[in-house]
Enzyme design. Structure first.
Site, short mmCIF file in Angstrom:
data_model
loop_
_atom_site.label_atom_id
_atom_site.label_comp_id
_atom_site.label_asym_id
_atom_site.label_seq_id
_atom_site.Cartn_x
_atom_site.Cartn_y
_atom_site.Cartn_z
N SER A 9 -12.75 38.48 -34.61
CA SER A 9 -14.18 38.21 -34.86
C SER A 9 -15.02 38.37 -33.60
CB SER A 9 -14.38 36.83 -35.48
OG SER A 9 -14.13 35.81 -34.55
N LEU A 39 0.25 37.55 -19.96
CA LEU A 39 0.02 38.72 -19.10
C LEU A 39 0.81 38.54 -17.82
CD1 LEU A 39 -3.83 39.05 -19.61
CD2 LEU A 39 -2.10 40.68 -20.39
N ASN A 55 -11.80 36.82 -20.27
CA ASN A 55 -11.27 36.19 -21.50
C ASN A 55 -12.30 35.19 -22.01
OD1 ASN A 55 -9.27 35.40 -23.45
ND2 ASN A 55 -8.89 33.56 -22.23
N HIS A 107 -12.37 31.45 -24.10
CA HIS A 107 -11.49 30.34 -24.48
C HIS A 107 -12.32 29.27 -25.18
CE1 HIS A 107 -8.02 27.71 -24.19
NE2 HIS A 107 -8.86 26.75 -23.85
N ASP A 153 -6.88 35.33 -14.24
CA ASP A 153 -5.93 35.42 -13.12
C ASP A 153 -4.52 35.17 -13.66
OD1 ASP A 153 -5.71 32.70 -13.43
OD2 ASP A 153 -6.75 32.17 -11.58
N GLU A 154 -3.57 34.94 -12.78
CA GLU A 154 -2.18 34.85 -13.25
C GLU A 154 -1.88 33.52 -13.95
OE1 GLU A 154 -3.26 35.63 -10.34
OE2 GLU A 154 -2.42 34.37 -8.76
N GLY A 155 -2.79 32.55 -13.89
CA GLY A 155 -2.57 31.27 -14.56
C GLY A 155 -2.98 31.33 -16.03
N ASP A 206 -5.57 30.38 -18.50
CA ASP A 206 -6.98 29.95 -18.65
C ASP A 206 -7.51 29.27 -17.39
OD1 ASP A 206 -6.91 30.85 -21.34
OD2 ASP A 206 -6.00 28.96 -21.96
C1 GRF Z 1 -11.13 32.59 -30.25
O1 GRF Z 1 -11.32 31.24 -30.60
C2 GRF Z 1 -11.04 32.74 -28.75
O2 GRF Z 1 -11.77 31.79 -28.06
C3 GRF Z 1 -9.56 32.52 -28.49
O3 GRF Z 1 -8.91 33.12 -29.59
C4 GRF Z 1 -9.79 33.14 -30.71
C5 GRF Z 1 -9.87 34.56 -31.15
O4 GRF Z 1 -10.61 34.70 -32.33
N1 GRF Z 1 -9.17 33.08 -27.23
P1 GRF Z 1 -11.01 36.15 -32.85
O5 GRF Z 1 -9.71 36.95 -32.99
O6 GRF Z 1 -11.95 36.76 -31.86
O7 GRF Z 1 -11.64 35.90 -34.19
#
Ligand code: GRF
Length: 201
Positions: free
Chosen positions: A14, A94, A108, A110, A142-144, A146
């Site tokens: 999404s 990763l 990314n 989160h 990064d390597e961690g 989130d």
């Molecule tokens: C989202 O909630 C994002 O924050 C997390 O994974 C989910 C991915 O949802 N990293 P979508 O595939 O983009 O709908």
């Protein structure tokens, strides 16, 4: 300048769709060069096919280690000449090889206000902790897990009636706004990673 991106997904996609829609609506000056998934049945592929966005599936081979897999992933992404790698629900670890290769060029999203609640089930973690607000975060990778430098966040209040599903869907609405906005900062050259810190211009 049009920002050339690759989006990595594993499932629903999404956020990928929201990014594409922002491009169609001319709110985001970017081009999706490639969508890559580690899963051949990623639901987001249907949308990609409909909108004629190039896709690639990179599946893990039997006994293949993460570094060898990521080497193939890097080659695929580099062959599409992208400037920024956008993780959007990419559910695979990763390697350091990957994060070092794309340092400052991979981001990314989160579903929490990092550094709170990294990892899986971030919305459930927030509810269990009893906090009154959560949200979403866009960050450099990064390597961690989130842990990378934070670019931007949106806050979502938590109500006493919230459950994991209701909170997740309200956070997702904000994700779909925040991610294209952040990408537009990149398109305008207004965000950089300098010596491990985010520089907003
Ligand atoms: C989202 O909630 C994002 O924050 C997390 O994974 C989910 C991915 O949802 N990293 P979508 O595939 O983009 O709908």
């Amino acid at each position: 300048m049009t920002l050339k991106i690759a989006i990595l997904i594993s499932g629903r996609g999404s956020n990928m769709m929201a990014i594409h829609q922002a491009i169609v609506d001319k709110k985001l000056d970017a081009k999706i060069q490639l969508i890559v998934s580690n899963k051949p049945d990623a639901a987001g592929f249907g949308y990609a096919h409909t909108h004629r966005i190039p896709v690639a599936v990179i599946e893990k081979k039997n006994n293949e280690n993460l570094v060898t897999y990521d080497q193939r992933l890097i080659e695929k992404i580099e062959s599409a000449s992208v400037e920024l790698v956008v993780l959007a629900g990419y559910m695979k670890l990763l390697s350091k090889l990957f994060t070092d290769h794309f340092r400052g060029r991979v981001i990314n999203i989160h579903p929490s206000l990092l550094p709170a609640f990294p990892g899986l089930h971030a919305q459930k973690q927030a509810l269990e902790a009893g906090v009154t607000e959560s949200g979403c975060t866009v960050h450099f990778v990064d390597e961690g897990c989130d842990t990378g430098p934070i670019i931007a966040q949106k806050i979502v209040p938590i109500t006493k009636d919230d459950n994991e599903e209701s909170l997740s869907s309200r956070i997702l609405v904000q994700e779909h706004i925040l991610y294209p906005e952040c990408l537009q900062l990149f398109a305008k050259g207004r965000v950089k990673l300098v010596e491990g810190r985010v520089l907003l211009l």
